[in-house]
Design an enzyme around this catalytic site. Structure first.
Site, PDB file in Angstrom:
ATOM      1  N   LYS A 189       0.749   3.484  -3.077  1.00 46.11           N
ATOM      2  CA  LYS A 189      -0.537   4.398  -3.108  1.00 46.11           C
ATOM      3  C   LYS A 189      -0.162   5.906  -3.121  1.00 46.11           C
ATOM      4  O   LYS A 189      -1.050   6.348  -3.612  1.00 46.11           O
ATOM      5  CB  LYS A 189      -1.668   3.998  -2.118  1.00 46.11           C
ATOM      6  N   TYR A 194      -4.831   3.732   7.571  1.00 45.05           N
ATOM      7  CA  TYR A 194      -6.304   3.262   7.711  1.00 45.05           C
ATOM      8  C   TYR A 194      -7.015   3.644   9.086  1.00 45.05           C
ATOM      9  O   TYR A 194      -6.733   4.843   9.564  1.00 45.05           O
ATOM     10  CB  TYR A 194      -6.305   1.900   7.418  1.00 45.05           C
ATOM     11  N   SER A 239       0.946  -1.246   0.120  1.00 44.17           N
ATOM     12  CA  SER A 239      -0.057   0.018  -0.002  1.00 44.17           C
ATOM     13  C   SER A 239       0.671   1.274   0.042  1.00 44.17           C
ATOM     14  O   SER A 239       0.320   2.425  -0.429  1.00 44.17           O
ATOM     15  CB  SER A 239      -1.137   0.033   1.298  1.00 44.17           C
TER      16      SER A 239
HETATM   17  O1  DON Z   1      -4.269  -4.900  -2.458  1.00 41.24           O
HETATM   18  C1  DON Z   1      -3.880  -5.145  -1.391  1.00 41.24           C
HETATM   19  O2  DON Z   1      -4.676  -5.683  -0.522  1.00 41.24           O
HETATM   20  C2  DON Z   1      -2.389  -5.390  -1.087  1.00 41.24           C
HETATM   21  N1  DON Z   1      -1.678  -5.275  -2.168  1.00 41.24           N
HETATM   22  C3  DON Z   1      -2.029  -4.130  -0.409  1.00 41.24           C
HETATM   23  C4  DON Z   1      -2.853  -3.790   0.964  1.00 41.24           C
HETATM   24  C5  DON Z   1      -1.994  -2.904   1.892  1.00 41.24           C
HETATM   25  O3  DON Z   1      -0.774  -3.101   2.102  1.00 41.24           O
HETATM   26  C6  DON Z   1      -2.710  -2.651   2.990  1.00 41.24           C
HETATM   27  N2  DON Z   1      -1.571  -1.963   4.134  1.00 41.24           N
HETATM   28  N3  DON Z   1      -1.591  -2.009   5.107  1.00 41.24           N
END
Ligand code: DON
Length: 305
Positions: free
Chosen positions: A64, A241, A61
């Site tokens: 992002k 989050y 994430s």
């Molecule tokens: O799309 C997903 O769920 C993962 N590739 C990334 C999610 C993520 O890193 C959430 N972070 N804490």
């Protein structure tokens, strides 16, 4: 500074025994929960580190914020925020609830998966390859590291098990709120999450944000001050989050986490921080990583509030 980082790392090792590495993306379950690293990049370009600071892991994430900045540079603030909101959710990063119940046309913010998929859909390029190439080049520029690349095993693992992300994307497509081909957008999203970095790369990217868009090592401006400010603000309100509020109270540093175990911090006018510890809490944030950030913030008085 290296001594301070060593002390912080040593006293945080105990926290690597808490929580669990991510398993919902099978490749991530291979991570070693004992790994722990930290790097600080000051705005004079000096770098300080301790532990597994050069160990590679995937951005997840944290990517992002890269795509948010690129989408803002490509389209401008008004267009981007007509597709995605800027409000925290209080829900988990892969939640579909707000999208269905509160605002079917606009994911709440660019840090949750739905919002990030939307942001990725806004990146300019003729082909998937061109778009992912631009994301990679931008990440290389911000980390001063031309070797940055995609971990193919994680990418395939994400692709194979990414049904929640497919649901989020098809949901947005079904209401015509997202433009473009869902499969193509997800292809880019899965690849951006699988970009491999170390704590050094994260700390350098954080230092560019802390320095309002100017590369500390060369003086070159690569992002506008305004886009850096938007990005840091969204990191404060949504970067961890549904743990963003507590993180702001106890640590007070604009930051972004990823389920690979990394956290990137940007202390305005001071430094970039990269930490890595793959064992996560229930909200998907690195437990030992948060501990290290908290200790560093206290020790150096970095809380921006
Ligand atoms: O799309 C997903 O769920 C993962 N590739 C990334 C999610 C993520 O890193 C959430 N972070 N804490």
């Amino acid at each position: 500074m290296n001594k301070t980082l060593n002390t912080i790392l040593e006293s945080s090792k105990i926290f690597t025994q808490e929580g669990n590495v991510a398993t919902y993306i099978p490749e991530l379950s291979k991570a070693n929960p004992n790994n722990l690293g930290i790097c600080v990049v000051a705005l004079d370009g000096k770098e300080y580190y301790s532990g597994d600071y050069d160990k590679k892991f995937t951005m997840q994430s944290i990517s992002k914020i890269i795509t948010l900045m690129l989408a803002l540079m490509d389209n401008g603030e008004e267009k981007v925020f007509s597709y995605v909101g800027a409000e925290p959710t209080g829900d988990s990063f892969n939640s579909i609830a707000n999208l269905e119940v509160k605002n079917i046309h606009k994911p709440y913010n660019p840090m949750i998966n739905a919002g990030a998929i939307m942001t990725t859909s806004l990146i300019i390029g003729q082909t998937i390859e061109e778009k992912i190439g631009r994301i990679l080049d931008f990440t290389r520029k911000l980390s001063n590291n031309n070797d940055i690349s995609i971990d193919q095993n994680t990418y395939f693992s994400e692709k194979e098990t990414g049904d929640r992300n497919r649901s989020l994307a098809y949901f947005m497509k079904s209401y015509n709120s997202m433009q473009g081909k869902v499969d193509d957008i997800l292809e880019i999203y899965f690849q951006q999450c699988s970009i491999e970095v170390s704590c050094i790369d994260l700390a350098r990217i954080g230092a560019v944000l802390a320095n309002d868009g100017v590369l500390p090592w060369s003086g070159e401006r690569v992002i506008s001050k305004h886009i850096c400010r938007i990005t840091k603000t969204i990191m404060v309100t949504c970067g961890l989050y549904d743990a963003s509020g507590e993180f702001a109270i106890h640590i007070g540093i604009p930051a972004k986490s990823g389920v690979g175990g990394g956290i990137l911090g940007a202390v305005p006018k001071e430094m970039g921080i990269g930490v890595f510890g793959p064992s996560l809490d229930a909200k998907g944030n690195s437990i030992a990583g948060i501990q290290m950030m908290q200790k560093l913030s206290k020790k150096l008085n970095l809380n921006i509030f």
